[in-house]
Design a protein around this motif. Structure first.
Motif, short mmCIF file in Angstrom:
data_model
loop_
_atom_site.label_atom_id
_atom_site.label_comp_id
_atom_site.label_asym_id
_atom_site.label_seq_id
_atom_site.Cartn_x
_atom_site.Cartn_y
_atom_site.Cartn_z
N GLY A 9 0.81 -1.20 0.00
CA GLY A 9 0.00 0.00 0.00
C GLY A 9 0.85 1.25 0.00
N GLY A 10 0.19 2.40 -0.13
CA GLY A 10 0.92 3.65 -0.12
C GLY A 10 0.09 4.79 -0.67
N LEU A 11 0.78 5.89 -0.97
CA LEU A 11 0.16 7.09 -1.51
C LEU A 11 0.51 7.21 -2.99
N VAL A 12 -0.50 7.44 -3.80
CA VAL A 12 -0.30 7.57 -5.24
C VAL A 12 -1.25 8.62 -5.78
N GLN A 13 -0.87 9.27 -6.85
CA GLN A 13 -1.75 10.25 -7.47
C GLN A 13 -2.79 9.55 -8.34
N ALA A 14 -3.89 10.21 -8.53
CA ALA A 14 -4.94 9.66 -9.40
C ALA A 14 -4.35 9.35 -10.77
N GLY A 15 -4.77 8.20 -11.29
CA GLY A 15 -4.23 7.73 -12.56
C GLY A 15 -3.03 6.81 -12.42
N GLY A 16 -2.47 6.76 -11.23
CA GLY A 16 -1.30 5.93 -10.99
C GLY A 16 -1.64 4.49 -10.71
N SER A 17 -0.61 3.74 -10.37
CA SER A 17 -0.76 2.29 -10.14
C SER A 17 -0.07 1.88 -8.84
N LEU A 18 -0.59 0.83 -8.26
CA LEU A 18 0.03 0.16 -7.12
C LEU A 18 -0.19 -1.33 -7.26
N ARG A 19 0.71 -2.11 -6.66
CA ARG A 19 0.50 -3.55 -6.60
C ARG A 19 0.54 -3.99 -5.15
N LEU A 20 -0.53 -4.62 -4.72
CA LEU A 20 -0.60 -5.18 -3.38
C LEU A 20 -0.21 -6.66 -3.42
N THR A 21 0.47 -7.07 -2.37
CA THR A 21 0.89 -8.46 -2.25
C THR A 21 0.38 -9.03 -0.93
N GLN A 64 -13.63 -3.30 -12.07
CA GLN A 64 -13.52 -4.12 -13.28
C GLN A 64 -12.80 -3.35 -14.38
N GLY A 65 -11.82 -4.01 -14.98
CA GLY A 65 -11.07 -3.38 -16.06
C GLY A 65 -9.89 -2.54 -15.59
N ARG A 66 -9.82 -2.25 -14.29
CA ARG A 66 -8.70 -1.46 -13.76
C ARG A 66 -7.80 -2.30 -12.84
N PHE A 67 -8.40 -3.23 -12.12
CA PHE A 67 -7.65 -4.07 -11.18
C PHE A 67 -7.54 -5.48 -11.74
N THR A 68 -6.42 -6.13 -11.42
CA THR A 68 -6.21 -7.51 -11.82
C THR A 68 -5.68 -8.31 -10.63
N ILE A 69 -6.37 -9.40 -10.32
CA ILE A 69 -5.93 -10.27 -9.24
C ILE A 69 -5.26 -11.50 -9.84
N SER A 70 -4.20 -11.94 -9.20
CA SER A 70 -3.49 -13.14 -9.65
C SER A 70 -2.91 -13.85 -8.44
N ARG A 71 -2.48 -15.09 -8.64
CA ARG A 71 -1.95 -15.83 -7.50
C ARG A 71 -0.78 -16.70 -7.93
N ASP A 72 0.09 -16.97 -6.98
CA ASP A 72 1.22 -17.87 -7.16
C ASP A 72 1.10 -18.91 -6.06
N ALA A 74 2.65 -21.64 -5.53
CA ALA A 74 3.93 -22.14 -5.00
C ALA A 74 4.41 -21.27 -3.84
N LYS A 75 3.99 -20.01 -3.86
CA LYS A 75 4.40 -19.06 -2.82
C LYS A 75 3.26 -18.71 -1.87
N ASN A 76 2.09 -19.34 -2.07
CA ASN A 76 0.91 -19.01 -1.26
C ASN A 76 0.67 -17.51 -1.24
N THR A 77 0.78 -16.90 -2.41
CA THR A 77 0.72 -15.45 -2.52
C THR A 77 -0.31 -15.04 -3.55
N VAL A 78 -1.01 -13.96 -3.25
CA VAL A 78 -1.95 -13.37 -4.19
C VAL A 78 -1.57 -11.91 -4.38
N TYR A 79 -1.77 -11.43 -5.58
CA TYR A 79 -1.42 -10.06 -5.94
C TYR A 79 -2.67 -9.32 -6.41
#
Length: 115
Positions: A9-21, A64-72, A74-79
């Motif tokens: 998480g963090g601070l980002v300007q509108a239009g920007g991107s972040l990836r949560l783990t 929808q269309g802006r966020f993408t969820i994925s998982r690994d 082998a690492k028990n991790t979701v992004y």
């Protein structure tokens, strides 16, 4: 005992991107569903995105269309890749892991989107 820990998480300007783990650890032999909810001040917690162990995804209409969820597995991790962020996406994002009838939650990570 199962632990779920979020980061990214963090601070980002509108239009920007972040990836949560989100990484799960502990005693479990299979994970049915992992995903993310969020809660903004004064609002109820809402589901953002989920992904099953078979890879089936589900998104809230608002992301929808802006966020993408994925998982690994082998690492028990979701992004959660969040693009084209809006001020309305500002919230604490909580990861969860569902293992059969049990649901485990992380402590949350703050996402703040400035105008």
């Amino acid at each position: 005992q199962v632990q779920v820990v979020e980061s990214g998480g963090g601070l980002v300007q509108a239009g920007g991107s972040l990836r949560l783990t989100c990484t799960a650890s502990g005693r479990f032999d299979s994970i049915n569903v992992m995903g993310w909810h969020r809660q903004a001040p004064g609002n109820e917690r809402e589901q953002v995105a989920t992904i099953t162990n078979g890879g089936t995804t589900n998104y809230a209409d608002s992301v929808q269309g802006r966020f993408t969820i994925s998982r690994d597995d082998a690492k028990n991790t979701v992004y959660l890749q969040m693009n084209t962020l809006k001020p309305g996406d500002t919230a604490v994002y909580y990861c969860f892991l569902q293992h059969f009838a049990s649901v485990y939650w992380g402590q949350g990570t703050q996402v703040t989107v400035s105008p």
